[in-house]
Design an enzyme around this catalytic site. Structure first.
Site, mmCIF file in Angstrom:
data_model
loop_
_atom_site.group_PDB
_atom_site.id
_atom_site.type_symbol
_atom_site.label_atom_id
_atom_site.label_comp_id
_atom_site.label_asym_id
_atom_site.label_seq_id
_atom_site.Cartn_x
_atom_site.Cartn_y
_atom_site.Cartn_z
ATOM 1 C CD GLU A 33 -2.622 1.568 0.195
ATOM 2 O OE1 GLU A 33 -2.407 2.645 -0.406
ATOM 3 O OE2 GLU A 33 -3.497 0.743 -0.148
ATOM 4 C CG LEU A 37 -2.149 0.464 6.389
ATOM 5 C CD1 LEU A 37 -1.807 -0.374 7.614
ATOM 6 C CD2 LEU A 37 -2.069 -0.378 5.123
ATOM 7 N N GLY A 38 -6.278 1.714 5.032
ATOM 8 C CA GLY A 38 -7.711 1.965 5.159
ATOM 9 C C GLY A 38 -8.424 2.177 3.843
ATOM 10 N N GLY A 182 -24.849 14.308 -10.182
ATOM 11 C CA GLY A 182 -25.022 12.922 -9.791
ATOM 12 C C GLY A 182 -25.708 12.831 -8.447
ATOM 13 C CB ALA A 321 -16.577 -0.057 2.624
ATOM 14 C CG HIS A 446 -44.118 1.632 22.966
ATOM 15 N ND1 HIS A 446 -44.413 2.261 21.777
ATOM 16 C CD2 HIS A 446 -44.652 2.417 23.958
ATOM 17 C CE1 HIS A 446 -45.101 3.365 22.027
ATOM 18 N NE2 HIS A 446 -45.266 3.473 23.343
#
Length: 467
Positions: A33, A37-38, A182, A321, A446
């Protein structure tokens, strides 16, 4: 050269989950990577965007404080601190993945990776140095996806006026005016954020509805809520005559038989993502791509070349994800010789985190009609729900679509506060093939928002009580 059992190319939700699970199963794992990270989720997507949405939600609540007997004078809205907070949350999550790598002894190799024949990966570090590593079991391609502009209509991303969802996550202030191109999940979420911070937003979508992949009732409800908040929602749109200058952009928008000129300070292009398949060695290894440009895989994530796998956005299906993470987990189990349930792509929840939230699972009502299914619909509005009334969050509803004969849940759709949390009751129900009758057997506390699910279920059986 270092040797591992598994080498993962990419440290996003698919890649890092796969790596950690492989390590748990006793495999030696390396993740290539170049960035922190992530992946997109942690760094430029889910986490920072949702942090901004929390700030936007708080801004909206403060605007209603007087209803609760709380008077707040001199409120100012400043996007900058909210953005900085979102970056901080993002960094915390990224550091969390680093911690997990150390805990499970996953090696993070920083740099850009290119796959080669023989289950090898060559990594180029920031200093230009190249190292080649090999995998005994598998090379996993998890390179994710990236934002893209719309150069075909004159909206090439420039980081100044024409922005991507990445760009706005480091913007220092909210512009006075913005066009969001979009109205999928990303577009709706950022339209919500900037409108909450005082931007006059035009949300423009070429499809007939906002959130065009969601149930038509949900799309209509969100559009209504957005319009109530003075967001200019334009659907069925055709954009032309785009002009971008150093200070803003203008365009002609045709929709519903009318034409208007729109001039804004900023344009956010939120019209899809492209898989990261370039310059990673696919052609040299002979790995095939699908017609849409994704890495082509089978149900076990295998490419056409033995020993090479692909997961996450780069492998197509839903670009989510949580879908990628599940693929990473399942692939690791397969590589580790575990019994693994393959991914059920028909039961991946879809979530949009704007206000009100939208969440769904399974078929839309239109899909049921297209498939000529015999179905019944149950629907319950939050305006009739006691907990929603206490919080003042009465927009939206729960909609259940069930098989007419057997009560199987064909689809479920929620618009409203906490919809993205509530949907999981119905995800679990569909995954385990519960019927509406079996959901009805579960007593719902409830007052809770989840009672709306129970009431929608009752309505689908013709016996709703509270509306």
């Amino acid at each position: 050269m270092a040797s591992f059992d598994v080498i993962v190319l990419g440290g996003g939700p698919a890649g890092y989950v796969c790596a950690i699970r492989c390590a748990q199963l006793g495999m030696q794992v390396a993740v290539i990577e170049r960035e922190a990270l992530g992946g997109t989720c942690v760094l430029w997507g889910c986490i920072p965007a949702k942090a901004l949405l929390e700030s936007a939600g708080l801004a909206q609540k403060i605007g209603k404080a007087a209803d609760h007997g709380i008077t707040i004078d001199g409120v100012t809205l400043d996007f900058g601190p909210a953005m900085k907070r979102s970056r901080s949350v993002s960094q915390q999550n990224s550091k969390g993945v680093e911690f997990l790598f150390k805990k499970h002894k996953v090696q993070w190799i920083r740099g850009e990776g290119v796959i080669e024949k023989g289950k090898k990966v060559t990594v180029t570090g920031a200093d230009g140095k190249k190292d080649t590593h090999d995998a005994k079991k598998a090379v996993v391609i998890a390179t994710g996806s990236r934002v893209k502009g719309l150069p075909q209509i004159g909206l090439e991303l420039d980081k100044h006026v024409v922005l991507s969802s990445d760009d706005v996550l480091v913007a220092e202030k909210a512009p006075a005016t913005m066009a969001v191109i979009g109205a999928g999940a990303v577009g709706c979420e950022f339209a919500d954020v900037f409108a909450s911070f005082g931007t006059k937003v035009s949300l423009i979508e070429v499809a007939p509805t906002v959130l065009p992949l969601e149930d038509a009732d949900c799309s209509a409800e969100l559009a209504r809520a957005f319009k109530k908040r003075k967001i200019d929602v334009i659907t069925g749109a055709k954009i032309s005559n785009v002009k971008v200058t150093k200070t803003g952009a203008s365009m002609t928008v045709e929709a519903q038989g009318a034409t208007q000129q729109i001039a804004v300070e900023k344009v956010l292009v939120a019209a899809g993502r492209a898989p990261n398949v370039e310059k990673i060695g696919l052609e040299a290894v002979g790995i095939a791509k699908s017609e849409r440009g994704f890495v082509k895989i089978n149900e076990k994530f295998e490419t056409n070349v033995p020993g090479y796998y692909a997961i996450g956005d780069v492998a197509g299906n839903q670009m989510l994800a949580h879908k990628g993470s599940r693929e990473g987990h399942v692939l690791a189990d397969l590589l580790g010789g575990q019994h693994a349930h393959l991914v059920n792509y028909k039961n991946i929840p879809s979530c949009t985190y704007c206000h009100p939230e939208v969440a769904s699972i399974g078929l839309t009502e239109q899909a049921c009609k297209d498939q000529k299914l015999d179905y019944k619909v149950g629907k319950f509005p939050f305006s009739a729900n006691g907990r929603a009334r206490t919080s003042g969050e009465t927009d939206g509803f729960v909609k259940i679509i069930r098989d007419a004969k057997h009560g199987e849940i064909l689809g479920a759709h929620i618009v409203g506060v906490s919809a993205t949390e509530m949907i999981h009751e119905l995800v679990v129900a569909r995954e385990n093939e519960f019927t509406v009758e079996e959901i009805d057997l579960a007593v719902h506390a409830h007052p809770t928002l989840s009672e709306a699910i129970a009431e929608a279920v009752l309505d689908s059986m013709g016996k709703m009580l509270h509306a």
